[in-house]
Design a protein around this motif. Structure first.
Motif, PDB file in Angstrom:
ATOM      1  N   TYR A  28     -32.937  31.462   8.093  1.00 22.58           N
ATOM      2  CA  TYR A  28     -33.914  30.643   8.351  1.00 22.58           C
ATOM      3  C   TYR A  28     -34.971  31.526   9.303  1.00 22.58           C
ATOM      4  CZ  TYR A  28     -31.347  30.211  13.212  1.00 22.58           C
ATOM      5  OH  TYR A  28     -30.851  30.223  14.010  1.00 22.58           O
ATOM      6  N   LEU A  63     -37.975  28.026  16.403  1.00 23.19           N
ATOM      7  CA  LEU A  63     -37.214  28.191  17.082  1.00 23.19           C
ATOM      8  C   LEU A  63     -37.718  28.118  18.704  1.00 23.19           C
ATOM      9  CD1 LEU A  63     -33.701  28.919  16.968  1.00 23.19           C
ATOM     10  CD2 LEU A  63     -34.469  26.944  16.908  1.00 23.19           C
ATOM     11  N   ARG A 113     -41.206  22.413  18.305  1.00 21.21           N
ATOM     12  CA  ARG A 113     -40.702  22.599  17.802  1.00 21.21           C
ATOM     13  C   ARG A 113     -39.638  21.611  16.674  1.00 21.21           C
ATOM     14  NH1 ARG A 113     -36.009  22.776  19.822  1.00 21.21           N
ATOM     15  NH2 ARG A 113     -34.216  25.123  19.499  1.00 21.21           N
ATOM     16  N   ASP A 114     -39.559  20.413  16.638  1.00 24.33           N
ATOM     17  CA  ASP A 114     -38.657  19.539  15.551  1.00 24.33           C
ATOM     18  C   ASP A 114     -39.246  19.894  14.684  1.00 24.33           C
ATOM     19  OD1 ASP A 114     -36.409  18.066  15.327  1.00 24.33           O
ATOM     20  OD2 ASP A 114     -37.532  16.196  14.566  1.00 24.33           O
ATOM     21  N   ILE A 143     -38.430  23.073  12.694  1.00 18.47           N
ATOM     22  CA  ILE A 143     -37.198  22.749  11.783  1.00 18.47           C
ATOM     23  C   ILE A 143     -36.723  21.912  11.004  1.00 18.47           C
ATOM     24  CG2 ILE A 143     -35.070  22.301  12.394  1.00 18.47           C
ATOM     25  CD1 ILE A 143     -35.386  22.482  15.803  1.00 18.47           C
ATOM     26  N   GLU A 156     -38.619  23.776   8.170  1.00 20.01           N
ATOM     27  CA  GLU A 156     -38.014  25.021   7.771  1.00 20.01           C
ATOM     28  C   GLU A 156     -36.456  24.365   6.875  1.00 20.01           C
ATOM     29  OE1 GLU A 156     -36.803  29.714   7.657  1.00 20.01           O
ATOM     30  OE2 GLU A 156     -38.654  27.757   7.602  1.00 20.01           O
ATOM     31  N   LEU A 215     -28.940  25.992  11.968  1.00 16.73           N
ATOM     32  CA  LEU A 215     -30.142  25.436  12.203  1.00 16.73           C
ATOM     33  C   LEU A 215     -30.682  23.652  12.389  1.00 16.73           C
ATOM     34  CD1 LEU A 215     -32.980  26.001  12.926  1.00 16.73           C
ATOM     35  CD2 LEU A 215     -33.908  25.979  10.797  1.00 16.73           C
ATOM     36  N   SER A 265     -31.606  20.366  15.474  1.00 15.55           N
ATOM     37  CA  SER A 265     -32.970  19.516  14.822  1.00 15.55           C
ATOM     38  C   SER A 265     -32.484  18.095  15.449  1.00 15.55           C
ATOM     39  CB  SER A 265     -32.840  19.684  13.257  1.00 15.55           C
ATOM     40  OG  SER A 265     -31.821  18.512  12.874  1.00 15.55           O
TER      41      SER A 265
END
Length: 284
Positions: free
Chosen positions: A49, A54, A61-62, A65, A68, A251, A255
């Protein structure tokens, strides 16, 4: 393309319990990722990833994630499809245990051929068919409420078949017998699955926790090859994806859609009691 099956779709109490689980399932880890582009997966990802996700600001951010994770899951499906070999637009493919159908849509776009998916969850069938319609491929990609142990499709009607993290719900000898019947001579079966490591002996505590979480029965690695050989399916390639799937789980653990099963997966992979394999086998 079909031959009518005389058996009910759900044959056992276990199959009924699995179907009920997936009929009720609304896990954000499956739904939020699919909302990104309409491809809803029920499997895990491979590849490294981007660590930059991050470092995104807290309010983004979430979402970064989630995007990704979806990229890694789609990369896994793409890797599987590339192992189906040469498929022509005139060929027919089967997605066995098709879930919400994302890989079937990818297969049609990839090869231009007809694709059918089967699942014992009526809710998944309805969702996947509606999604195929929304994506404009409903005339070529269809999903059916059928048991992958007894699909009802004609003998030798399939150029390729795949299972993506679904084989742990069935007996492999019975499953591969059905696939051997369905595949034309020289057709290809591709499987991506988690399997326990025979070398370590009995299944580990971490693997047992995965079984309990998903109401499944993870098979030993050797069982796959015994069942393939017994049903005229000869492995042409085996790829150990264990190291490539660990970043996905690392990752996912960071999350908002983490479910708590991340630690058992990471423990099992790192201790070597669990492997993540791709197996490609030809019908002889």
């Amino acid at each position: 393309m079909t031959a009518t099956s005389q058996q009910p779709v759900l044959r056992t109490d276990y199959q009924r319990s699995v179907a009920e689980y997936w009929n009720r399932e609304r896990d954000p880890v499956n739904l939020r990722l699919g909302d990104i582009d309409g491809l809803y997966h029920h499997h895990y990802g491979i590849g490294d990833y981007d660590p930059a996700v991050l470092e995104e600001p807290a309010d983004r951010r979430d979402e970064a994630i989630i995007n990704e994770m979806h990229r890694l899951e789609t990369a896994q499906a793409d890797f599987l499809l590339k192992h189906l070999g040469r498929v022509l637009p005139s060929d027919h493919l089967l997605d066995a245990g098709s879930g919400r159908g994302g890989t079937s849509v990818m297969a049609h776009k990839y090869f231009g051929c007809e694709v059918d998916g089967v699942t014992i969850s009526q809710t998944q069938v309805e969702f996947a068919n509606e999604q195929a319609r929304k994506l404009g491929v409903g005339d070529h990609v269809r999903y059916h409420f059928r048991n992958m142990l007894d699909t009802g499709f004609q003998t030798s009607s399939m150029r390729g078949i795949w299972t993506n993290e679904t084989t742990m719900y069935v007996d492999l000898f019975e499953l591969f017998g059905e696939f051997s019947r369905l595949l034309e001579h020289g057709g290809r079966y591709v499987c991506i699955t988690g399997c326990s490591n025979d070398v370590t002996g009995m299944r580990s505590k971490a693997v047992s926790r995965i079984d309990e979480h998903y109401t499944c029965n993870i098979h030993p690695r050797s069982y796959y090859f015994k069942a393939l050989a017994a049903n005229d399916l000869v492995p042409i390639e085996v790829v150990d994806l264990t190291a490539q799937t660990i970043p996905y789980w690392e990752l996912r653990a960071k999350s908002s859609v983490a479910t708590g099963i991340e630690d058992p997966f990471l423990t099992a992979y790192r201790e070597g009691s669990f492997h993540y394999l791709l197996i490609a086998a030809d019908r002889v």
